[in-house]
Design a protein around this motif. Structure first.
Motif, short mmCIF file in Angstrom:
data_model
loop_
_atom_site.label_atom_id
_atom_site.label_comp_id
_atom_site.label_asym_id
_atom_site.label_seq_id
_atom_site.Cartn_x
_atom_site.Cartn_y
_atom_site.Cartn_z
N ASN A 92 -12.55 3.12 -5.23
CA ASN A 92 -11.59 2.58 -6.19
C ASN A 92 -10.24 3.26 -5.94
O ASN A 92 -10.12 4.09 -5.04
N PHE A 93 -9.24 2.91 -6.72
CA PHE A 93 -7.88 3.40 -6.48
C PHE A 93 -7.61 4.78 -7.08
O PHE A 93 -6.46 5.19 -7.17
N ASP A 94 -8.64 5.53 -7.43
CA ASP A 94 -8.44 6.87 -8.00
C ASP A 94 -7.72 7.83 -7.04
O ASP A 94 -7.11 8.80 -7.47
N PHE A 95 -7.78 7.56 -5.76
CA PHE A 95 -7.10 8.41 -4.76
C PHE A 95 -5.59 8.21 -4.76
O PHE A 95 -4.85 9.02 -4.22
N LEU A 96 -5.11 7.14 -5.39
CA LEU A 96 -3.71 6.75 -5.31
C LEU A 96 -2.96 7.08 -6.59
O LEU A 96 -3.40 6.73 -7.69
N LEU A 116 4.09 0.21 -8.25
CA LEU A 116 3.29 0.63 -9.41
C LEU A 116 3.46 2.14 -9.50
O LEU A 116 3.01 2.88 -8.62
N ALA A 117 4.14 2.60 -10.55
CA ALA A 117 4.47 4.01 -10.69
C ALA A 117 3.27 4.86 -11.08
O ALA A 117 3.18 6.02 -10.70
N GLN A 118 2.35 4.30 -11.83
CA GLN A 118 1.17 5.04 -12.28
C GLN A 118 -0.05 4.14 -12.07
O GLN A 118 -0.27 3.20 -12.82
N VAL A 119 -0.84 4.45 -11.07
CA VAL A 119 -2.02 3.65 -10.75
C VAL A 119 -3.13 4.00 -11.75
O VAL A 119 -3.47 5.17 -11.92
N SER A 125 -9.02 -3.17 -8.05
CA SER A 125 -7.95 -4.13 -7.83
C SER A 125 -6.81 -3.78 -8.78
O SER A 125 -7.05 -3.52 -9.96
N ILE A 126 -5.58 -3.76 -8.28
CA ILE A 126 -4.41 -3.45 -9.11
C ILE A 126 -3.32 -4.47 -8.86
O ILE A 126 -3.20 -5.00 -7.76
N GLU A 127 -2.54 -4.73 -9.89
CA GLU A 127 -1.41 -5.65 -9.76
C GLU A 127 -0.12 -4.83 -9.83
O GLU A 127 0.09 -4.08 -10.78
N ALA A 153 -3.17 11.00 -4.50
CA ALA A 153 -3.45 11.98 -5.55
C ALA A 153 -4.56 12.96 -5.18
O ALA A 153 -4.58 14.09 -5.65
N ARG A 154 -5.50 12.51 -4.34
CA ARG A 154 -6.61 13.37 -3.93
C ARG A 154 -6.96 13.06 -2.48
O ARG A 154 -6.68 11.97 -1.99
N PRO A 155 -7.59 14.00 -1.79
CA PRO A 155 -7.94 13.77 -0.38
C PRO A 155 -8.84 12.55 -0.20
O PRO A 155 -9.68 12.26 -1.06
#
Length: 175
Positions: A92-96, A116-119, A125-127, A153-155
């Motif tokens: 998922n997008f937790d790394f971003l 997108l400033a804050q994922v 899926s993100i818009e 945000a994370r490796p």
């Protein structure tokens, strides 16, 4: 006098409906999908560009199919840009932390397309939020380049493939 008061609203309604139908005839959408690869060795904590992606537009063919030409295009804007993780499917997008996507035809005309400033956490899926940039010259060109800048945000333990689905709103005069 009563007839005029009845006819005027009716005439206004007919004109409003007619204008909306004409507007729909002159407005269409161009959709495109591209894959973006985020490498596992991507640096943390800074906004870093990924490898730019060249996108052929095939716009002349699309304009022809819609009954118009490039020189009749009045306005192009980004209507929607969605990113979806396609590989690995368990990611998922937790790394971003944040992301920006730019569009250009050469190195001197790059403009922000969407960001997108804050994922949000836990999303596959993100818009992104489109800018109000006028994109006529990019869609009229034979190709454009997408440059993605991401802050991780994370490796990341393995490469991640993200599909970018964009939708451009085009307004043009008919032939």
């Amino acid at each position: 006098m009563k007839k005029i008061l009845f006819v005027l609203p009716l005439l206004a309604l007919v004109l409003a409906v007619g204008c909306k139908k004409i507007d729909k005839l002159l407005t269409f959408y161009i959709e495109d999908s591209q894959n973006i690869r985020i490498a596992s060795n991507f640096p943390l904590g800074t906004l870093v560009p990924l490898t730019p992606i060249s996108v052929p537009t095939k716009s002349e063919e699309r304009f022809s199919n819609e009954g118009t030409r490039a020189d009749l295009v009045k306005n192009v804007s980004l209507n929607r840009l969605t990113l979806t993780i396609t590989d690995p499917s368990s990611e998922n997008f937790d790394f971003l932390r944040r992301i920006e996507i730019y569009i250009s035809t050469d190195q001197n005309d790059q403009v922000l397309l969407a960001s997108l400033a804050q994922v949000p956490a836990g999303q596959t899926s993100i818009e992104l939020t489109p800018t109000n940039a006028v994109l006529d010259k990019y869609i009229k060109a034979s190709s454009y380049t997408l440059t993605t800048k991401a802050e991780i945000a994370r490796p990341i333990s393995r490469d991640i493939t993200v599909r970018s689905d964009s939708r451009f709103k085009v307004t043009a005069d008919p032939l």
